[in-house]
Scaffold this active site. Structure first.
Site, PDB file in Angstrom:
ATOM      1  N   PRO A  93      -2.366   5.201 -14.562  1.00  4.07           N
ATOM      2  CA  PRO A  93      -3.277   5.076 -15.710  1.00  4.07           C
ATOM      3  C   PRO A  93      -2.755   4.029 -16.693  1.00  4.07           C
ATOM      4  CG  PRO A  93      -2.720   7.372 -15.271  1.00  4.07           C
ATOM      5  CD  PRO A  93      -1.810   6.546 -14.437  1.00  4.07           C
ATOM      6  N   GLU A  94      -3.669   3.261 -17.258  1.00  2.00           N
ATOM      7  CA  GLU A  94      -3.286   2.229 -18.219  1.00  2.00           C
ATOM      8  C   GLU A  94      -3.595   2.698 -19.633  1.00  2.00           C
ATOM      9  OE1 GLU A  94      -4.637  -1.642 -16.825  1.00  2.00           O
ATOM     10  OE2 GLU A  94      -4.323  -1.036 -14.748  1.00  2.00           O
ATOM     11  N   ARG A 109       2.117  -6.104  -6.426  1.00  2.00           N
ATOM     12  CA  ARG A 109       0.952  -5.816  -7.254  1.00  2.00           C
ATOM     13  C   ARG A 109      -0.146  -6.848  -6.999  1.00  2.00           C
ATOM     14  NH1 ARG A 109       3.036  -2.868 -11.729  1.00  2.00           N
ATOM     15  NH2 ARG A 109       0.881  -2.439 -12.331  1.00  2.00           N
ATOM     16  N   LYS A 121       1.236   3.261 -22.584  1.00  2.00           N
ATOM     17  CA  LYS A 121       1.016   4.264 -21.550  1.00  2.00           C
ATOM     18  C   LYS A 121       1.759   5.573 -21.831  1.00  2.00           C
ATOM     19  CE  LYS A 121       0.605   0.495 -18.203  1.00  2.00           C
ATOM     20  NZ  LYS A 121       1.094  -0.076 -16.930  1.00  2.00           N
TER      21      LYS A 121
END
Length: 275
Positions: A2-3, A262, A53
């Site tokens: 989650p960002e 990524r 975060k």
């Protein structure tokens, strides 16, 4: 993972049912905080906030619970009477007369004095939270062009939590596309106009994701993507997870690059390198 927008929305959701309410029961099952649990057990909650975060629950007795969801952590909010079955590991639970709030699976949880939050290793090294009002486009521009960051690639900067807190993989792709910045460009390579646009995109796309629940395009564009057969993971974005689909602006094919492990999706026609 989650960002920032997702963590901020979690904080909003649990704040509504916990802040200012009587905590009739709280339990802390994570081994690393068991020894300190009595310090905050059944204490009422004064405030819930975020730093990028990280989520901070501040109790009325001057203590805070720091948590970082990382890859697997998850907050849930249910009516207290709801029967819950889950294979996840329960870490923390708070109960009021009406609701039960649970933190599952997270492995980065600490209890610290509120006045010493600034000493926490993660919190003291991260940059401004892009969702905070104090993080305006002027500040964003100043940080992008500072000596510490101006010669780093955009692909690196958009994941560097010491530059800005809260950005992650999907926001990186979406921000760079919105600003028309090539992933390999550096602030040092760009003129002031493009830096200003980049700063504006960082703020605007992050805010949009927060307000819309993770969407980085308008509802009309998301509906169009959906009508064209795209699944939810891609139809809510302009480029992220749209590898192989057509660019919404120029109809070129969206391409993908890997930086480390990524992925970064971008349009090679809209995001031409300025080097």
């Amino acid at each position: 993972m989650p960002e920032g927008p997702e963590i901020r929305r979690s904080a909003d959701r649990i704040s509504k049912v916990l802040v200012g309410k009587e905590i009739i029961e709280s339990n802390f099952f994570y081994d690393q905080i068991r020894d300190q649990a009595d310090t905050v057990k059944n204490k009422n909650i004064k405030e819930i906030t975020t730093r990028g975060k990280a989520l901070l629950i501040r109790f009325v007795n001057g203590w805070s619970m720091y948590s970082h969801n990382q890859l697997y952590g998850c907050w849930t909010v249910n009516l207290k009477t709801t029967l819950i079955t889950s294979n996840r590991a329960l870490r923390v639970i708070f109960k009021t007369n009406k609701h039960a709030v649970r933190l599952w699976s997270a492995t980065d949880i600490e209890l610290i004095k509120t006045c010493e939050e600034f000493k926490h290793p993660f919190l003291k090294r991260i940059g401004p939270d892009v969702l905070n009002e104090s993080c305006n486009t002027k500040l964003i521009e100043e940080r992008l062009t500072s000596k510490s960051f101006q010669k780093k690639k955009a692909s690196t900067l958009m994941l560097d939590q010491s530059l800005f807190a809260g950005l992650g993989n999907y926001l990186r792709s979406e921000i760079l596309f919105d600003a028309k910045i090539h992933p390999d460009d550096r602030p040092f390579d760009l003129d002031r106009k493009r830096i200003t646009q980049w700063a504006k995109s960082i703020k605007d796309i992050s805010q949009l994701a927060y307000k819309s629940g993770g969407f980085t395009v308008s509802k009309s564009l998301a509906d169009l993507n959906k009508a064209n057969g795209e699944p939810r993971r891609s139809n809510k974005h302009a480029v992220f997870m749209r590898y192989g689909y057509k660019c919404l602006n120029c109809k070129s094919s969206i391409e993908r690059r890997w930086y480390g492990k990524r992925k970064l999706d971008y349009c090679p026609n809209c995001q031409i390198s300025k080097k």
